[in-house]
Design an enzyme around this catalytic site. Structure first.
Site, PDB file in Angstrom:
ATOM      1  N   PHE A 177       3.904   2.365  -5.608  1.00 10.33           N
ATOM      2  CA  PHE A 177       4.644   1.088  -5.533  1.00 10.33           C
ATOM      3  C   PHE A 177       4.917   0.728  -6.988  1.00 10.33           C
ATOM      4  O   PHE A 177       4.418  -0.242  -7.505  1.00 10.33           O
ATOM      5  CB  PHE A 177       3.688   0.094  -4.833  1.00 10.33           C
ATOM      6  N   HIS A 191      11.447  -3.671  -7.634  1.00 14.33           N
ATOM      7  CA  HIS A 191      11.178  -3.672  -6.183  1.00 14.33           C
ATOM      8  C   HIS A 191      10.006  -4.597  -5.861  1.00 14.33           C
ATOM      9  O   HIS A 191      10.056  -5.395  -4.927  1.00 14.33           O
ATOM     10  CB  HIS A 191      10.877  -2.243  -5.718  1.00 14.33           C
ATOM     11  N   ARG A 206       6.542 -14.032  -0.602  1.00 14.76           N
ATOM     12  CA  ARG A 206       5.580 -15.033  -1.078  1.00 14.76           C
ATOM     13  C   ARG A 206       6.223 -16.151  -1.879  1.00 14.76           C
ATOM     14  O   ARG A 206       5.571 -17.136  -2.197  1.00 14.76           O
ATOM     15  CB  ARG A 206       4.485 -14.359  -1.917  1.00 14.76           C
ATOM     16  N   ASP A 254      11.470   6.946   2.455  1.00 15.09           N
ATOM     17  CA  ASP A 254      10.294   6.408   3.136  1.00 15.09           C
ATOM     18  C   ASP A 254      10.793   5.382   4.168  1.00 15.09           C
ATOM     19  O   ASP A 254      10.714   4.172   3.954  1.00 15.09           O
ATOM     20  CB  ASP A 254       9.397   5.751   2.081  1.00 15.09           C
ATOM     21  N   GLN A 273       5.884  -3.455  10.283  1.00 14.96           N
ATOM     22  CA  GLN A 273       5.054  -3.519   9.068  1.00 14.96           C
ATOM     23  C   GLN A 273       4.548  -4.936   8.809  1.00 14.96           C
ATOM     24  O   GLN A 273       3.363  -5.131   8.498  1.00 14.96           O
ATOM     25  CB  GLN A 273       5.905  -3.015   7.890  1.00 14.96           C
ATOM     26  N   TYR A 302       0.333  -5.234   8.824  1.00 16.34           N
ATOM     27  CA  TYR A 302      -0.171  -4.710   7.546  1.00 16.34           C
ATOM     28  C   TYR A 302      -1.319  -5.494   6.919  1.00 16.34           C
ATOM     29  O   TYR A 302      -1.940  -4.997   5.967  1.00 16.34           O
ATOM     30  CB  TYR A 302       0.975  -4.527   6.552  1.00 16.34           C
ATOM     31  N   LYS A 325       5.553   2.713   8.941  1.00 15.94           N
ATOM     32  CA  LYS A 325       5.985   3.764   8.010  1.00 15.94           C
ATOM     33  C   LYS A 325       5.813   5.175   8.566  1.00 15.94           C
ATOM     34  O   LYS A 325       6.572   6.062   8.197  1.00 15.94           O
ATOM     35  CB  LYS A 325       5.123   3.703   6.733  1.00 15.94           C
ATOM     36  N   THR A 332       9.710   2.609  -3.733  1.00 18.73           N
ATOM     37  CA  THR A 332      11.139   2.309  -3.815  1.00 18.73           C
ATOM     38  C   THR A 332      11.559   2.094  -5.267  1.00 18.73           C
ATOM     39  O   THR A 332      10.921   1.332  -5.991  1.00 18.73           O
ATOM     40  CB  THR A 332      11.435   1.036  -3.007  1.00 18.73           C
TER      41      THR A 332
END
Lengths: 420, 420
Positions: free
Chosen positions: B132, B137, B146, B237, B244, B248, B257, B354
């Site tokens: 990640f 991204h 958030r 992906d 998700q 998650y 995923k 990503t």
């Protein structure tokens, strides 16, 4: 009258003729790995039984599945072949059957004292998934990390929460575990802590070994899910709580878990466990239709965790739990895993998550037992909040039958210090 | 003057003699899989080159690594063997070398038109990890989920956040992807949604193919990490954002995923990418010592995402990004993965996460491009918030050299409807 073997088996032995769990072993240090079943204090070498043409049922007659270095081919064959193998082996090992009992040469070749063999991983694990299926464990973790308002998140009651673990670092019982190094939460104004984990823990789990897989894009129906489960092992999902706490938001556990996962060598089949099936806990809210089973089963498997500090002669029991405490069943876990089309392969490993029971003494990890290090656990006079170097952690599990025990053997590992 | 092959290669071709990416293919539907390199519009069959004893350097002379059904053995041999193979193949394919150029029989056997071959997964993937590592991204996801107070979490700047993905569902470019079914957030007073995903997305990634692995308990030093990287592929992906979002917390992505991950068939080696190395972004705060590199490199690889709705003849470009935007480098990812002792194996796949750039047009997934479906993307008159059945998503990537292109080919997949 209970089935008896011509091999003497103590009533407390984990491996009577009613069990016949499968493993992979080397009879001598130089030999090639091969499948076996445990019987009393012996391992029966299935490659020798196959070479002697004693698997003479229609499904296994011409199969080379017992001439493989792992059980993946055998487990891929499915329940009819497993039943045929079990019937063949129970007959061959029974007290009344002369074929093996009276053939000294074949006995010599095929029955190896367990004390002499090296046990290996029984399957090549393509993917390893770990669930989070004990309500008691989930609630305790929620209380510790988020407080009493909302210890169990809303999604938990609707689906068996899970994450993907690391297949490469799954090791067989007896393998030492190197204390992982890593980052942990910074103190204000400082960079993160870096060094050997200060909160190393065990997690008491069991794990399903997948039999036949499913094709990508083709979910497994919940009522067929049991036919995709070959059997069950004990599993220790070693966890570094400090590394995990710092890294896991937002994508879940990674280096806090993937430094090692220990499994027991003997896969106990669902056939052997069937007499110990029990009703699964009632689920409220009721699960969605794809998770609703005609018959919802758990298994009554007593579980114990022992810790032996380096300076002790004997281990101390720290936990007594039971597989029957799982909220989500093994079959619900498997069906959920495939509902999106995800493909499972023979030999895949599906951990249950930490199996905690309702009592304080049945908590399945030190995080819960010491409430994240707030309390101290006494091991016969030696204090522990988390694991210390030299500690040996051993899980055992068994079902008590009438005059016999269906056991899982041991799942054991010792902590060794981080490299400097 | 640039190196030239006796095989005619168009200047825009992805596969000039400067590239020579490795893959695995079947020359005919019935043939066995074997390694090859791409050259212009051809695949050079490395099993034929090995059979002709043309790998005559000291390391590959007697190796059977090109008589395998995948590249795992070759990639496990390490950089000296990779350099030897590259030197052998560049010489053999060069315009001035007669060995292959003037041997019609060998040319006939070993050079197969790419249009005719079936391309397979180049390696058997033991474990697949996804990072990640793009700040853009990460920031966009944080803003979407958030809000603006704290879009990037504190840990993100200190470690390359990652999770374990599913190895079994990694598929080769060209494989259809079945729209996953699953649960999503309930509306108040109702059970969770269940059905085909309504927020199916791509994620533009690249991924490292691991060369030599490391033993359990033995971390890879950051300054040796590049020697554990064989090469790089394009990766999609695929992500079901609704599945998700509901599943998650707290253990990360799972069924959102693991229904499918597509990779491109040709592994472009670090040797071929070396001329396109560029400085990695400055990291502030500075990373911990175990993540501090003597030389910190990214690679300048232009990336594009195209979507072709079923009713269109031609795809529309939706994203233009670049591998150079990564915050955490490929070598930092690999060193971090092993710092706790976790073992990598040859052929493991490490996704970058990503790859979004700083501009709106360089966002690497629909979640960011449509801001979680709040905006609409127009594909030549057809509107999209997320992917529809029949949409074909194609990634491409290339580095522009002086008179030649180092390309990655295509990473492509089409969405087909969920089973009823």
């Amino acid at each position: 009258m209970a089935l008896k073997s011509f091999i003497e088996v103590h009533p407390d032995s984990h491996f009577p003729i009613q069990n016949l769990p499968y493993g992979v072993f080397k009879p001598q240090p130089g030999s090639s790995p091969r499948p076996g079943v445990a019987i009393g204090d012996y391992v029966l070498d299935l490659s020798e039984i196959a070479s002697a043409a004693l698997f003479n049922g229609p499904l296994l007659n011409n199969s080379d599945c017992f001439h493989q270095p792992n059980l993946n081919k055998f487990v891929s064959l499915g329940r009819p072949a497993w039943k045929e193998a079990r019937a063949t082996l129970q007959k061959l090992l029974s007290a009344t059957e002369p074929t093996l009992r009276d053939n000294a040469t074949l006995r010599e070749k095929s029955l190896v004292p367990m004390s002499r063999v090296e046990l290996l991983l029984p399957v090549q694990i393509g993917d390893y998934t770990d669930f989070f299926s004990s309500l008691h464990h989930t609630k305790n973790c929620g209380l510790i990390f988020r407080g009493p308002q909302n210890p169990v998140l809303e999604n938990w009651y609707h689906l068996p929460v899970a994450y993907h673990g690391r297949a490469s670092s799954v090791v067989i019982s007896g393998t030492d575990i190197v204390r992982p190094r890593g980052q942990a939460h910074p103190t204000p104004g400082s960079p993160p802590y870096f060094g050997p984990s200060r909160k190393l823990d065990f997690e008491l789990e069991m794990a399903t070994i997948v039999g036949p897989g499913n094709d990508l894009g083709k979910p497994v129906d919940i009522n067929n899910a049991a036919d995709h489960i070959f059997g069950v092992v004990l599993m220790n999902d070693w966890s570094a709580r400090d590394i995990q706490a710092w890294e896991y938001i937002p994508l879940g556990p990674f280096l806090g878990k993937n430094f090692g996962t220990t499994i027991s060598p003997w896969i106990v089949t669902l056939e052997a466990l069937e007499p110990f099936a029990c009703e699964a806990p009632k689920q409220d809210p009721p699960p969605l239709p794809y998770l609703t089973e005609k018959v919802s089963k758990n298994y009554d498997v007593s579980l114990e965790v022992h810790i032996k500090p380096a300076e002790h002669e004997k281990p101390s029991v720290v936990t007594r739990s039971n597989l029957k405490h799982l909220y989500w069943t093994l079959t619900q876990q498997l069906a959920h895993h495939t509902i999106n089309g995800c493909n499972l392969r023979p030999g895949d490993l599906l951990g249950t998550g930490t199996i905690s029971g309702p009592e304080q003494e049945s908590r399945g990890c030190l995080l819960e037992l010491t409430w994240n290090g707030q309390n101290t656990l006494s091991l016969n006079g030696v204090d522990r909040k988390f694991l210390e170097d030299g500690d040996e952690v051993t899980f055992t599990g068994y079902c008590k039958g009438d005059g016999y025990t269906i056991g899982f053997g041991k799942c054991s590992g010792r902590i060794i210090p981080s490299a400097p």
